[in-house]
Every structure is written in C-alpha cells, then in structure tokens.
Design a protein around this motif. Structure first.
Motif, PDB file in Angstrom:
ATOM      1  N   PHE A  70       0.831  -1.199   0.000  1.00 43.66           N
ATOM      2  CA  PHE A  70       0.000   0.000   0.000  1.00 43.66           C
ATOM      3  C   PHE A  70       0.869   1.253   0.000  1.00 43.66           C
ATOM      4  CE2 PHE A  70      -1.478   3.374   2.823  1.00 43.66           C
ATOM      5  CZ  PHE A  70      -2.577   3.823   2.098  1.00 43.66           C
ATOM      6  N   THR A  71       1.877   1.261   0.886  1.00 42.11           N
ATOM      7  CA  THR A  71       2.726   2.443   1.011  1.00 42.11           C
ATOM      8  C   THR A  71       3.400   2.777  -0.318  1.00 42.11           C
ATOM      9  OG1 THR A  71       3.152   1.812   3.291  1.00 42.11           O
ATOM     10  CG2 THR A  71       4.608   3.458   2.343  1.00 42.11           C
ATOM     11  N   LEU A  72       3.918   1.745  -0.982  1.00 42.46           N
ATOM     12  CA  LEU A  72       4.615   1.980  -2.242  1.00 42.46           C
ATOM     13  C   LEU A  72       3.655   2.555  -3.291  1.00 42.46           C
ATOM     14  CD1 LEU A  72       7.549   1.464  -3.079  1.00 42.46           C
ATOM     15  CD2 LEU A  72       6.705  -0.484  -4.396  1.00 42.46           C
ATOM     16  N   THR A  73       2.482   1.923  -3.397  1.00 48.68           N
ATOM     17  CA  THR A  73       1.488   2.405  -4.361  1.00 48.68           C
ATOM     18  C   THR A  73       1.168   3.869  -4.097  1.00 48.68           C
ATOM     19  OG1 THR A  73       0.510   0.232  -4.115  1.00 48.68           O
ATOM     20  CG2 THR A  73      -0.729   1.828  -5.416  1.00 48.68           C
ATOM     21  N   ALA A  74       0.883   4.155  -2.827  1.00 44.62           N
ATOM     22  CA  ALA A  74       0.496   5.517  -2.470  1.00 44.62           C
ATOM     23  C   ALA A  74       1.630   6.493  -2.755  1.00 44.62           C
ATOM     24  CB  ALA A  74       0.098   5.565  -1.006  1.00 44.62           C
ATOM     25  N   VAL A  75       2.856   6.110  -2.387  1.00 43.23           N
ATOM     26  CA  VAL A  75       3.982   7.033  -2.562  1.00 43.23           C
ATOM     27  C   VAL A  75       4.222   7.304  -4.048  1.00 43.23           C
ATOM     28  CG1 VAL A  75       6.483   7.230  -2.356  1.00 43.23           C
ATOM     29  CG2 VAL A  75       5.131   6.581  -0.383  1.00 43.23           C
ATOM     30  N   ILE A  76       4.127   6.276  -4.867  1.00 39.95           N
ATOM     31  CA  ILE A  76       4.343   6.485  -6.307  1.00 39.95           C
ATOM     32  C   ILE A  76       3.246   7.383  -6.870  1.00 39.95           C
ATOM     33  CG2 ILE A  76       4.312   5.351  -8.553  1.00 39.95           C
ATOM     34  CD1 ILE A  76       5.745   3.003  -7.245  1.00 39.95           C
ATOM     35  N   THR A  77       1.997   7.082  -6.513  1.00 43.49           N
ATOM     36  CA  THR A  77       0.887   7.908  -6.983  1.00 43.49           C
ATOM     37  C   THR A  77       1.102   9.367  -6.587  1.00 43.49           C
ATOM     38  OG1 THR A  77      -0.500   6.006  -6.519  1.00 43.49           O
ATOM     39  CG2 THR A  77      -1.620   8.037  -7.061  1.00 43.49           C
ATOM     40  N   LEU A  78       1.459   9.551  -5.303  1.00 46.03           N
ATOM     41  CA  LEU A  78       1.637  10.908  -4.795  1.00 46.03           C
ATOM     42  C   LEU A  78       2.834  11.580  -5.443  1.00 46.03           C
ATOM     43  CD1 LEU A  78       0.868  10.280  -1.074  1.00 46.03           C
ATOM     44  CD2 LEU A  78      -0.341  11.846  -2.580  1.00 46.03           C
ATOM     45  N   ALA A  79       3.913  10.810  -5.644  1.00 43.96           N
ATOM     46  CA  ALA A  79       5.117  11.394  -6.241  1.00 43.96           C
ATOM     47  C   ALA A  79       4.779  11.939  -7.617  1.00 43.96           C
ATOM     48  CB  ALA A  79       6.212  10.343  -6.340  1.00 43.96           C
ATOM     49  N   LEU A  80       3.990  11.195  -8.368  1.00 43.74           N
ATOM     50  CA  LEU A  80       3.610  11.667  -9.700  1.00 43.74           C
ATOM     51  C   LEU A  80       2.703  12.883  -9.599  1.00 43.74           C
ATOM     52  CD1 LEU A  80       3.077   8.276 -11.556  1.00 43.74           C
ATOM     53  CD2 LEU A  80       5.001   9.859 -11.708  1.00 43.74           C
ATOM     54  N   GLY A  81       1.713  12.790  -8.722  1.00 45.02           N
ATOM     55  CA  GLY A  81       0.758  13.891  -8.584  1.00 45.02           C
ATOM     56  C   GLY A  81       1.417  15.158  -8.083  1.00 45.02           C
ATOM     57  N   ILE A  82       2.114  15.065  -6.975  1.00 42.93           N
ATOM     58  CA  ILE A  82       2.759  16.248  -6.397  1.00 42.93           C
ATOM     59  C   ILE A  82       3.903  16.694  -7.303  1.00 42.93           C
ATOM     60  CG2 ILE A  82       4.028  17.143  -4.416  1.00 42.93           C
ATOM     61  CD1 ILE A  82       2.452  15.203  -2.668  1.00 42.93           C
ATOM     62  N   GLY A  83       4.612  15.712  -7.872  1.00 43.92           N
ATOM     63  CA  GLY A  83       5.731  16.036  -8.764  1.00 43.92           C
ATOM     64  C   GLY A  83       5.268  16.853  -9.953  1.00 43.92           C
ATOM     65  N   ALA A  84       4.172  16.435 -10.574  1.00 43.10           N
ATOM     66  CA  ALA A  84       3.667  17.168 -11.739  1.00 43.10           C
ATOM     67  C   ALA A  84       3.336  18.599 -11.342  1.00 43.10           C
ATOM     68  CB  ALA A  84       2.437  16.467 -12.303  1.00 43.10           C
ATOM     69  N   ASN A  85       2.647  18.747 -10.203  1.00 46.46           N
ATOM     70  CA  ASN A  85       2.274  20.095  -9.769  1.00 46.46           C
ATOM     71  C   ASN A  85       3.495  20.938  -9.431  1.00 46.46           C
ATOM     72  OD1 ASN A  85      -0.795  20.683  -9.319  1.00 46.46           O
ATOM     73  ND2 ASN A  85      -0.467  18.495  -9.013  1.00 46.46           N
ATOM     74  N   THR A  86       4.480  20.312  -8.809  1.00 46.28           N
ATOM     75  CA  THR A  86       5.672  21.065  -8.448  1.00 46.28           C
ATOM     76  C   THR A  86       6.453  21.452  -9.706  1.00 46.28           C
ATOM     77  OG1 THR A  86       5.748  19.780  -6.427  1.00 46.28           O
ATOM     78  CG2 THR A  86       7.696  21.065  -6.954  1.00 46.28           C
ATOM     79  N   ALA A  87       6.476  20.551 -10.683  1.00 47.81           N
ATOM     80  CA  ALA A  87       7.154  20.866 -11.949  1.00 47.81           C
ATOM     81  C   ALA A  87       6.531  22.106 -12.578  1.00 47.81           C
ATOM     82  CB  ALA A  87       7.055  19.688 -12.910  1.00 47.81           C
ATOM     83  N   ILE A  88       5.204  22.114 -12.615  1.00 50.59           N
ATOM     84  CA  ILE A  88       4.508  23.254 -13.208  1.00 50.59           C
ATOM     85  C   ILE A  88       4.789  24.502 -12.382  1.00 50.59           C
ATOM     86  CG2 ILE A  88       2.283  24.142 -13.958  1.00 50.59           C
ATOM     87  CD1 ILE A  88       2.669  21.588 -15.332  1.00 50.59           C
ATOM     88  N   PHE A  89       4.764  24.332 -11.050  1.00 47.36           N
ATOM     89  CA  PHE A  89       5.023  25.507 -10.219  1.00 47.36           C
ATOM     90  C   PHE A  89       6.436  26.045 -10.459  1.00 47.36           C
ATOM     91  CE2 PHE A  89       6.794  27.527  -6.479  1.00 47.36           C
ATOM     92  CZ  PHE A  89       5.870  28.540  -6.295  1.00 47.36           C
ATOM     93  N   THR A  90       7.392  25.126 -10.630  1.00 46.19           N
ATOM     94  CA  THR A  90       8.760  25.549 -10.908  1.00 46.19           C
ATOM     95  C   THR A  90       8.768  26.488 -12.106  1.00 46.19           C
ATOM     96  OG1 THR A  90       9.487  23.370 -10.200  1.00 46.19           O
ATOM     97  CG2 THR A  90      11.096  24.724 -11.334  1.00 46.19           C
ATOM     98  N   LEU A  91       8.001  26.126 -13.135  1.00 47.51           N
ATOM     99  CA  LEU A  91       7.966  26.945 -14.337  1.00 47.51           C
ATOM    100  C   LEU A  91       7.198  28.241 -14.106  1.00 47.51           C
ATOM    101  CD1 LEU A  91       7.473  24.205 -17.040  1.00 47.51           C
ATOM    102  CD2 LEU A  91       9.549  25.242 -16.172  1.00 47.51           C
ATOM    103  N   VAL A  92       6.063  28.125 -13.394  1.00 48.59           N
ATOM    104  CA  VAL A  92       5.306  29.336 -13.086  1.00 48.59           C
ATOM    105  C   VAL A  92       6.194  30.306 -12.316  1.00 48.59           C
ATOM    106  CG1 VAL A  92       3.410  30.257 -11.705  1.00 48.59           C
ATOM    107  CG2 VAL A  92       3.056  28.227 -13.105  1.00 48.59           C
ATOM    108  N   HIS A  93       6.912  29.741 -11.353  1.00 44.60           N
ATOM    109  CA  HIS A  93       7.806  30.570 -10.544  1.00 44.60           C
ATOM    110  C   HIS A  93       8.922  31.151 -11.404  1.00 44.60           C
ATOM    111  CE1 HIS A  93       9.834  31.922  -6.972  1.00 44.60           C
ATOM    112  NE2 HIS A  93      10.948  31.376  -7.420  1.00 44.60           N
ATOM    113  N   GLY A  94       9.465  30.313 -12.276  1.00 45.57           N
ATOM    114  CA  GLY A  94      10.604  30.741 -13.088  1.00 45.57           C
ATOM    115  C   GLY A  94      10.212  31.711 -14.191  1.00 45.57           C
ATOM    116  N   ILE A  95       8.970  31.616 -14.653  1.00 45.79           N
ATOM    117  CA  ILE A  95       8.585  32.440 -15.799  1.00 45.79           C
ATOM    118  C   ILE A  95       7.624  33.555 -15.399  1.00 45.79           C
ATOM    119  CG2 ILE A  95       7.428  32.448 -18.026  1.00 45.79           C
ATOM    120  CD1 ILE A  95       8.364  29.579 -18.413  1.00 45.79           C
ATOM    121  N   LEU A  96       6.534  33.172 -14.727  1.00 45.19           N
ATOM    122  CA  LEU A  96       5.477  34.158 -14.498  1.00 45.19           C
ATOM    123  C   LEU A  96       5.717  35.010 -13.260  1.00 45.19           C
ATOM    124  CD1 LEU A  96       2.275  32.133 -15.414  1.00 45.19           C
ATOM    125  CD2 LEU A  96       3.748  33.526 -16.847  1.00 45.19           C
ATOM    126  N   LEU A  97       6.353  34.437 -12.240  1.00 47.34           N
ATOM    127  CA  LEU A  97       6.446  35.171 -10.976  1.00 47.34           C
ATOM    128  C   LEU A  97       7.793  35.845 -10.775  1.00 47.34           C
ATOM    129  CD1 LEU A  97       4.754  32.599  -8.581  1.00 47.34           C
ATOM    130  CD2 LEU A  97       3.719  34.474  -9.819  1.00 47.34           C
TER     131      LEU A  97
END
Ligand SMILES: Nc1ncnc2c1ncn2[C@@H]1O[C@H](COP(=O)(O)OP(=O)(O)OP(=O)(O)O)[C@@H](O)[C@H]1O
Ligand SMILES: [Mg+2]
Lengths: 234, 632
Positions: free
Chosen positions: B19-46
């Motif tokens: 369960f832990t592995l499944t959850a961590v991978i799911t979360l890593a992808l979900g949070i990772g995608a959002n953080t990636a986008i934020f990195t760009l928003v921060h780097g470009i827009l803000l």
C-alpha cells in the motif's frame, strides 16, 4: 457508584426491532465485584457497553457517581469514561504496532499527563504485573495469558474507579484464568469496583455478587456473601 | 501532533509496504507534476528581472509587437512600438522617467565572426546608450554601453552577454577590446554583461550581444530605419521617479503621442486625423520582463496547472479509497483507542498524521519527478531555445510549494477516512472485531470512485480533444507541397555581400543547386512559406481613392525567384507565372493569390489590373500577371 434505572436498548434490523436490554434497574456500590452471567445473546456485552459509555443508543437513566450519563453528549461521555473507567476485552485488543510499554501508556497519553509522570506510572504497573522483561516486545510475541495481562495492565494503569471486563478469560485456559481472577481480587481489595462478564461459575465465585440476564431481562441478583434474591421476570 | 503519532504512523506504513509503495508512487507523480509546473510558473510568471529595483521599471506599451510597424495599429489605437523620433519625443514629454531607454522590439540574427574563425549566427539587440544604466546593470568585464556610444559619430561597439562569452567565445578574456565582425562590419567588444543578465525581457532566445541604436545605419546601410520617423521598431522602458502617478503619466504620454502623430502626414492623410484622438499608450510595469515568453507560456501553463491539479485530485481520491478499503482493520484499532479514552480530535489527528506523513514522503519523491519534469517541459516547449533565461532548478520557493502541496494533499485524502473513523460507534466496531464483519463498501467509498471516474473522464476527454486538434493541425492542407522539399537560409549581408553583388550570387546559387543530382527544382524567396513572418503593405488600387485608416487594405507580400511557385507545388490558375523576361528593367509584374483577386477585384478578371503602395500616385506601379491558388 453506578445506578441504572429503566435502561433499554434495541437494535433495528430492517423492519423489526429487537430488544436486547429491557428495563434494567441495577445499583452497584463502590468496591463491589459484580459478575454478569447469562446465556449467549442475553445482552451481557450490550450492558457492559452501556456501562463503559461506549454505546449511545440506549434509553433510561445512568448515574455514574454523581454524574447523569444519560444527559451527557458523546464528548462528555468520552471524557467521563477516560477519567473513571478501565476496559478489559475478551480478545485483548492490544494494538499490534505498539510495544507492551506503549500499549500500556495509551490511556495515559490521552489524558495529557506530563511524559515524565506517564513513564513512572507505566514502570510501576510493569513492575506490579511482573512483565518488566516484556516491555519492549510486541503483542504477537506474547502468549495469550501474557497478552491479557498486558490488557489488564493497560486498563488499570490510570487507576480507574471502575474496571469493566467482558469475558476476560474466555480465551485462556484455567490456570491462566485463575491468575487473572486473583489479580482482579487484588485490584478489588485495593478499592477498584469491578464488573465482569463470564460464563464460568468458578470465575464468578471470585466476585461478591452475580447478576443474570435472560433475553435482555435482569432475572437474578445474588449476593454471594448473603442470601440470594430472585428478581421476578414479568 | 506528537512524536508518538509519527512513530506509530511510520510503523503502520512499514507494515503494509504494498500500500505504502502504491500511495507514494501515486503521490510522487501527482505532487511532482504540480511542483514541476510551479517551478515553471515561478521561473517564468512570478520572477522579476535580475536588475536593480525592478519594481520601479515601467514600459510604455503593453503588448508585444514585433519587428517593424508602419501606420496605425489595430482598432483600439493602442501603440506599443515607436520610431526613434517618437521615442525621443515621448522621452522629452515625460520627465517623470529618471531614465528612459529604447530597445529594439524584434531582434536580429547576425553573422558574427572573430578573425578567421567560421561565422556564428548570434542574436543581436539594438538598445539606446542609457539601456544599461536604466536597468542598473554594470559590466562583468570591460564596460557596458554608455550615452557616448550611442551617438552618430561614435565608434561601433558592442557588449556581449555573459553566456555568449562563455559559449561562443570560449570565455576568452582577451575578447574585451578585440574587434569582431558583425554583418561584415568591424565592431569593438567593449565589455561583457554580468552572468544571469538576459536583457529586460524573458524570451526563449535572449540576445547574445547589444549594440547602440546609432550603429543601426552603420549595419543596415540604405535600408536603415533609425531616422525613418514612421517606422516603429522600438519600445521604451524606463525607471520612474518614486511617487510618480502612473495613470496621470499615461494620460500625458498619450496626449504627447497624439500631438506628435498629428504632425506626420503618414497619420493625418486620407482621413487619418479622424482616428488620431483614440490613439494612446498604456504604461505597464516592466520589472517582470512581461514579454513574449510570459504571454505565450502563460496560457499553456494555466492549462497544465489545471490538468496537473486534476491529476492530483484523482490521486487523492484514489488513495483515500485505498485508505477506506483498509479501514476494516483500522476501525478495530481506532475503536480500541476510543474505548481507551481517545477523543474524536485525537483520532482525527492520528489519521491525518498518517496521511500527511505519507504525502510528505510522496512529496519528497515528487521533487525528483518535478526536477526532471520541469526540464522536460521546457525542452518540449522551447525546442530551439538556447540559454533559456528560465531557472528550472529547485529553489526555496519550489521546496516550499512542494511541502505545502504535500500538506494539503495529505489532509485532503486523509479527511474522509478520518471523519469516518471518528464517527464510528466504538461499541459497534469492537463487536465487528470478534465476529465476522459485513464487508460491503461504504457510501463514501462509492462516492470517491464516482468522483475519480468523473475526473478521469474529464481528463480523458481533454486529452482526446487535444490529440484531435493536434492531428488536424498536422494534416492541415496549407496549399503547398512539402514532401521532399527542404528549406535553406542564406544571409548574404552577413557574409559581406553588397546589394549590387546579390543578383549574381542568387543566380549562381540557383544554378549550382539545380545542377546537383537529385534536385528537381530550386526556388528562392525573401521568406519561405510557413515561416510565420512576412512583410505587409496597404494596397492602393488604380482608379480608386486612397483607402482610409480603417479600411482593410492590408496584404502581405514576398519577393520570389522565377521558379519559386513550381518548387513549392502551387499552380497558376489564371494568367501566367514569372518568366526569365521579368527582369529589373522589364515592367513590374506581380502574382496574386485567389483570395487577393476576390478581395480587391470581385467579379472581375484581376489579370492585367494595376495597383500600388504608399501613395495614390504610385497606384499604377504593379501589373497583375497571374493568379495562383491560395496557400497559407
Ligand atoms: N449491532 C447489532 N445489531 C443487531 N443486533 C445486535 C447487535 N448487537 C447485538 N445484537 C443482538 O443483541 C443481542 C445481545 O447481544 P450481546 O452481544 O449483548 O449478547 P451477549 O450476552 O454478550 O452474548 P455472548 O455471550 O455470546 O457474548 C443478540 O441477540 C444480538 O444478536
Ligand atoms: Mg458478549
């Protein structure tokens, strides 16, 4: 200590309503050691759950000490239970992921006591129950009797005035059961009021009083040190 | 939250590694995608410009017009780029600007050569002499441009960007003071800009070097536009004095603009005076480097932000469901705790601790995903970017964002199980432990599945629609043949060719290429089709009054060789194509497409008709020799 007046409890299953406690009236004085007996399905566990303030679905009056439990909400009941009541279960219900010491510490941790005091109390109890050597083991590493010992230690660590036990020796063989019963007597001598459920007459004899339930009715109330009284079933 | 809660939560997670592995991978992808986008928003827009006091910088003009414009702009009269004369006029009219610099709106790619080395194509930008002092930028080496460099008689000089110095000139310190050739003209490198400075705007190809405006005629010769008062190609950016009322300044500059326009025949003729009153400028903060990249990337980033949020929500629903499914075992655990005196708050705290811990582990793994993700997105979005001035490395803000996202996520997917658990009747739950439990999925569980399915459907539909429109774009018919066609770019001026030598050069290129085995056709053009760039002019038909400022007389044009249309597979539908006889000395003929013919000569034969540009008296300049089928 306990005064029940007209306690009623029913379960609705589909369209039918099954009554499991019927107009129970019972007074238990401080320092008593009461055994609840009766056939399977008579309502013994239901009664104990009411006493433990774990159940909210009953009607009637329940005075615990000077507190009217029937007038309290869930949170107040939980607070009251936390202060006054210790609970021992038939299948021990130790938390598998906590060590013996941590299991015993559990009720204390819910009482916002300083960590230092808690450690002292846990150490005392471990000592008294002679399980100091086991304190860092997990429940799966203990025998059934040892687990129940821990279960009782956990129930009394915060020195509750009322100890409730639902078939505490149901899963143990007789020697272990005897030890547990002697422990109860010891606790009772020190002033803890005890209500236990058991099927064994032998265990019941350790107590001072037997009440019997049949189909939700209180049918017998016998003081072992005096003459027995029949409560007429209507 | 106590240490004990955390320790216990960790044990719980360790106990069910699947369960832990499944959850961590799911979360890593979900949070990772959002953080990636934020990195760009921060780097470009803000981000703000790496210049001194960026908040004081303001730009005159709010949108990015490129390159060179003439005449009125659009319907709303919003001026964004200006001629050199007009810039000077505005500068004099606005003493509120401590300094006001002018920057070339469209950059050039110039041939740069040092000594006998092969020439490089580098990005250049003309700027006014006060550009560096306005932004508060000093030199990394040598010196930066000053007012005295931007004067008609000044020696031609240039300042290199730090990254150009590093990558194009091997970080050779001797470059300062050396002479390099730009478009075959000698320039002295006077200095190197500091690292991280990429100009006043964020683009995917920041300038490699800066040249003073005064050197524009030196490079462009006869076609120079510096002193062409009606060619708009500069945008002003400046530093205002503290306490300046921007709205009032904007009003006054708009008035100054109108006053200047009314002195120019280009704007007053042909009824132009009537639209001068609505001409204006908008002053916007310049400190963000609010430019192409931000506007282009903003749209895409918003889309990505929505998508990644939906993905994270799905992940949350998914994990909440997994948690609820594990609930049977947990319920007993919690019932025991409640029987031992745990209040509702404590139970909720325990469960939330567990889910937040889980999401924080996921978030930690997500940082790695984000690091790779943001780089990948940048590489995909700007395939031919060189030294993109966007920092995609994890910063404190990005770490903070990831942590916050993890926290919110953890609470989000923990709240349903926590609420359920805390509202269970402990007596009931305890009974369930002893006896066989009815294991039917609960209502919240079903609701979560529905929610998840709905979101997935939205995502899927979006993906399908996007793929479809991409497919359409890919298979769009542009009216030209592209198979086995290749485009080459030549820059004769960069190689030092003068206008008089160019025709011979082109002829030779055409001949030599045609002679190559396997080459069936060669055509040449000022701009190749699909390049997205063209010249535009207002068409004046012979025998008609001059079109007014609001008329839709615009048409784009391209200068091409005789066989160009053959080479791109576009047929002539009427009249004739170009021939070898259409030389410089022959009458000037043009080919127009069907759309042009229909627009300017409806219900007539366009072949043989005349039109011109600039002024009515030139309306007979060009004769239409043929009509070709419309290409895009
Ligand atoms: N949640 C419930 N829903 C419906 N009926 C219930 C529920 N809980 C208990 N009952 C019914 O109430 C009656 C009394 O149950 P209870 O558990 O109190 O019996 P008991 O005396 O403790 O029996 P045992 O000796 O087997 O433990 C039984 O008939 C049982 O079926
Ligand atoms: Mg029972």
């Amino acid at each position: 200590m306990i005064e029940l007046k007209n306690i009623e409890r029913s379960y609705k299953t589909g369209y039918t309503e099954t009554w499991v406690l019927r107009r129970i009236g019972l007074t238990i004085k401080e320092g008593e050691f009461v055994t609840v007996m009766g056939p399977s399905g008579a309502g013994k566990s239901s009664l104990l759950n009411v006493l433990a303030l774990l159940d909210d679905g009953w009607l009637g009056e329940y005075w615990l000490g000077e507190k009217p439990a029937h007038k309290l909400n869930r949170k107040q009941r939980a607070d009251l239970a936390r202060q006054r009541i210790g609970m021992v279960f038939q299948s021990y219900h130790l938390l598998d992921d906590l060590t013996v010491a941590e299991n015993i510490d559990l009720p204390l941790s819910y009482k916002s006591l300083p960590a230092k005091d808690r450690q002292g109390m846990v150490a005392d109890i471990l000592d008294r129950f002679k399980i100091v050597a086991k304190k860092d083991l997990f429940p799966s590493q203990l025998s059934g009797g040892q687990q129940q010992l821990v279960g009782i230690a956990r129930a009394v660590v915060h020195a509750p005035a009322l100890l409730l036990a639902d078939e505490p020796t149901g899963n143990l063989h007789s020697t272990q059961a005897r030890e547990i019963m002697e422990l109860f007597c010891e606790l009772n001598r020190q002033g803890t009021t005890i209500v236990q459920v058991t099927h064994s007459l032998e265990n019941a004899r350790y107590g001072s009083r037997i009440v019997e339930l049949h189909d939700g009715w209180l049918t017998r109330d016998e003081n072992l040190h005096a003459h027995s009284t029949e409560v007429g079933a209507k | 939250m106590t240490l004990q809660d955390i320790r216990y939560a960790l044990r719980q997670l360790r106990k069910s590694p699947g369960f832990t592995l499944t959850a961590v991978i799911t979360l890593a992808l979900g949070i990772g995608a959002n953080t990636a986008i934020f990195t760009l928003v921060h780097g470009i827009l803000l981000r703000s410009l790496p210049v001194a006091d960026p908040s004081q910088l303001y730009r005159i003009g709010d949108t990015d017009d490129c390159c060179v414009n003439g005449g009125f702009v659009g319907q709303n009269g919003d001026f964004d780029i200006f001629s050199y004369d007009l810039y000077l006029h505005l500068k004099n009219a606005a003493p509120e600007f401590e300094q006001l610099a002018a920057v070339q709106a469209g950059q050039n790619t110039f041939s740069v050569r040092r000594g006998e080395a092969l020439s490089k194509s580098l990005r250049s930008e003309y700027v006014s002499g006060n550009f560096f002092s306005t932004l508060g930028i000093g030199p990394y080496a040598g010196r930066v441009l000053g007012e005295s460099d931007d004067a008609p008689a000044a020696a031609p000089v240039t300042v290199l960007s730090y990254s150009a110095w590093q990558h194009e000139f091997a970080a050779d310190p001797a470059i300062v003071g050396a002479t390099i050739s730009i478009q075959a003209r000698p320039f002295t490198v006077i200095g190197i800009a500091p690292p991280g400075f990429f100009g006043d705007r964020v683009t995917d190809r920041p300038p490699d070097f800066w040249m003073p405006l005064s050197s524009e005629p030196y490079v462009n010769g006869d076609s120079a536009i510096l002193h062409h008062a009606d060619s708009n190609w500069l945008y002003p950016i400046g530093r205002v004095r503290p306490g300046t009322n921007i709205a009032a300044l904007q009003t006054r500059l708009s008035a100054a603009l109108r006053q200047w326009l009314s002195t120019r025949p280009m704007y007053t003729d042909n009824g132009g005076s009537a639209v001068i009153p609505k001409q204006h400028v908008v002053i916007v903060p310049g400190g963000g480097g609010i430019q192409n990249l931000q506007q282009e990337a903003g749209q895409g980033l918003k889309m990505l932000m929505i998508l990644s949020t939906v993905v994270l929500l799905i992940a949350c629903a998914n994990i909440a469901n997994l948690l609820l499914a594990r609930g049977t075992a947990r319920r007993a655990d919690i019932a025991v705790r409640m029987a031992l005196g745990a209040g509702r708050r404590i139970v909720i705290r325990q469960i939330i601790t567990e889910s937040v811990l889980l999401s924080c582990i996921g978030g930690l793994a997500g940082l790695a995903v984000a690091y790779g993700g943001s780089r990948t997105i940048l590489a995909l979005a700007f395939p031919d970017a060189r030294n993109l001035p966007v920092d995609a490395s994890p910063s404190l803000a990005v770490l903070g964002f990831a942590f916050l996202a993890s926290l919110v996520t953890g609470v989000l997917f923990g709240i349903a199980p926590a609420w359920m658990a805390s509202h269970a009747q402990p007596a009931e739950a305890l009974r369930g432990v002893n006896r066989s439990t009815r294991d039917r999925s609960s209502l919240p569980q079903k609701a979560l599945v529905v929610f998840q399915a709905a979101l997935s459907l939205v995502l899927l539909a979006g993906a399908i629609l996007m793929t479809k429109s991409l497919g359409k774009l890919e298979h769009q018919d542009f009216g030209i043949a592209t198979t086995n066609r290749y485009v080459l770019h030549f820059d004769p001026a960069g190689a030092g060719y003068t206008i008089d030598r160019v025709p011979a050069l082109y002829r030779e290129i055409e001949d030599r290429f045609s002679a190559l085995p396997g080459v069936s056709s060669v055509g040449m053009a000022l701009y190749s089709p699909l390049e997205g760039d063209n010249w535009g002019e207002c068409v004046i038909q012979q025998g008609y009054p001059a079109p007014g400022p609001d008329s839709k007389c615009g048409s784009t044009w391209d200068r091409v060789s005789t066989h160009f249309l053959d080479a791109i597979g576009v047929p002539i539908v009427r009249g004739r194509g170009f021939t070898e006889q259409d030389t410089q000395t022959a009458p000037q003929v043009v080919l127009v497409n069907e759309t042009f013919a229909k627009k300017f000569f409806p219900n007539q034969d366009a072949v043989g008709k005349h039109f011109g540009i600039d002024e009515t008296k030139y309306s007979g300049s060009f004769e239409i020799a043929g009509v070709f089928s419309t290409l895009k």
